[in-house]
Design a protein around this motif. Structure first.
Motif, PDB file in Angstrom:
ATOM      1  N   ARG A   1       0.835  -1.208   0.000  1.00 24.44           N
ATOM      2  CA  ARG A   1       0.000   0.000   0.000  1.00 24.44           C
ATOM      3  C   ARG A   1       0.865   1.252   0.000  1.00 24.44           C
ATOM      4  N   LEU A   2       1.924   1.247   0.787  1.00 21.57           N
ATOM      5  CA  LEU A   2       2.831   2.394   0.838  1.00 21.57           C
ATOM      6  C   LEU A   2       3.519   2.595  -0.507  1.00 21.57           C
ATOM      7  N   ARG A   3       3.961   1.513  -1.134  1.00 20.74           N
ATOM      8  CA  ARG A   3       4.601   1.599  -2.447  1.00 20.74           C
ATOM      9  C   ARG A   3       3.652   2.222  -3.465  1.00 20.74           C
ATOM     10  N   ARG A   4       2.382   1.808  -3.461  1.00 19.06           N
ATOM     11  CA  ARG A   4       1.404   2.350  -4.404  1.00 19.06           C
ATOM     12  C   ARG A   4       1.143   3.835  -4.166  1.00 19.06           C
ATOM     13  N   VAL A   5       1.036   4.238  -2.912  1.00 21.26           N
ATOM     14  CA  VAL A   5       0.783   5.643  -2.596  1.00 21.26           C
ATOM     15  C   VAL A   5       1.963   6.507  -3.034  1.00 21.26           C
ATOM     16  N   VAL A   6       3.166   6.054  -2.780  1.00 18.41           N
ATOM     17  CA  VAL A   6       4.357   6.811  -3.179  1.00 18.41           C
ATOM     18  C   VAL A   6       4.401   6.934  -4.705  1.00 18.41           C
ATOM     19  N   TRP A   7       4.073   5.851  -5.420  1.00 20.01           N
ATOM     20  CA  TRP A   7       4.093   5.882  -6.875  1.00 20.01           C
ATOM     21  C   TRP A   7       3.007   6.831  -7.402  1.00 20.01           C
ATOM     22  N   GLN A   8       1.803   6.797  -6.822  1.00 18.59           N
ATOM     23  CA  GLN A   8       0.733   7.707  -7.233  1.00 18.59           C
ATOM     24  C   GLN A   8       1.152   9.161  -7.028  1.00 18.59           C
ATOM     25  N   LYS A   9       1.794   9.444  -5.902  1.00 18.45           N
ATOM     26  CA  LYS A   9       2.245  10.807  -5.625  1.00 18.45           C
ATOM     27  C   LYS A   9       3.296  11.230  -6.636  1.00 18.45           C
ATOM     28  N   ALA A  10       4.229  10.338  -6.945  1.00 20.04           N
ATOM     29  CA  ALA A  10       5.265  10.645  -7.913  1.00 20.04           C
ATOM     30  C   ALA A  10       4.662  10.912  -9.297  1.00 20.04           C
ATOM     31  N   CYS A  11       3.697  10.104  -9.687  1.00 26.18           N
ATOM     32  CA  CYS A  11       3.039  10.304 -10.993  1.00 26.18           C
ATOM     33  C   CYS A  11       2.276  11.622 -11.012  1.00 26.18           C
ATOM     34  N   ALA A  12       1.631  11.962  -9.902  1.00 21.73           N
ATOM     35  CA  ALA A  12       0.882  13.224  -9.835  1.00 21.73           C
ATOM     36  C   ALA A  12       1.815  14.424  -9.950  1.00 21.73           C
ATOM     37  N   GLU A  13       3.056  14.238  -9.520  1.00 25.68           N
ATOM     38  CA  GLU A  13       4.033  15.326  -9.575  1.00 25.68           C
ATOM     39  C   GLU A  13       4.819  15.347 -10.874  1.00 25.68           C
ATOM     40  N   GLY A  14       4.474  14.420 -11.800  1.00 28.13           N
ATOM     41  CA  GLY A  14       5.072  14.468 -13.123  1.00 28.13           C
ATOM     42  C   GLY A  14       6.124  13.427 -13.415  1.00 28.13           C
ATOM     43  N   VAL A  15       6.349  12.483 -12.547  1.00 26.78           N
ATOM     44  CA  VAL A  15       7.307  11.414 -12.832  1.00 26.78           C
ATOM     45  C   VAL A  15       6.647  10.433 -13.791  1.00 26.78           C
ATOM     46  N   GLU A  16       7.374  10.007 -14.797  1.00 22.41           N
ATOM     47  CA  GLU A  16       6.805   9.066 -15.771  1.00 22.41           C
ATOM     48  C   GLU A  16       7.444   7.715 -15.660  1.00 22.41           C
TER      49      GLU A  16
END
Length: 107
Positions: free
Chosen positions: A92-107
């Motif tokens: 769950r933590l991994r998914r949240v961190v990835w969602q945050k990174a994607c929202a901030e523009g990481v591809e």
């Protein structure tokens, strides 16, 4: 059929679209873990030409409103089950961190 599987629809070629363990699956293989409304999809015009009644997309699977409702309810039920194990918490933590990174523009 897996006890946690919820049938969403059967494709024209006979493959099953199901929600299994919190993911929309085609013939048992994961496609997506979220639904996107057709209005937010970058390829909506082509999708609507191919499937005029589509209102949502799960990965590469177009869904009608009724199918999307079944899928969304099953996804929510899967998300509502809380697993407090160390592995589940890490996932769950991994998914949240990835969602945050994607929202901030990481591809």
């Amino acid at each position: 059929m897996d006890a946690a599987a919820v049938l969403v629809k059967t494709t024209l070629d006979g493959r099953r679209v199901e929600v299994i363990d919190g993911r929309v699956c085609l013939d048992g293989r994961p496609e997506a873990d979220t639904l996107i409304t057709i209005d937010e999809h970058p390829n909506r015009a082509a999708i609507l030409r191919a499937v005029p009644g589509a209102t949502h997309v799960a990965g590469r699977l177009p869904l009608t409103l009724a199918e999307a409702s079944v899928a969304q309810a099953a996804l929510r039920r899967a998300q509502d089950r809380f697993d407090g194990s160390e592995h589940a918490v890490r996932e769950r933590l991994r998914r949240v961190v990835w969602q945050k990174a994607c929202a901030e523009g990481v591809e």
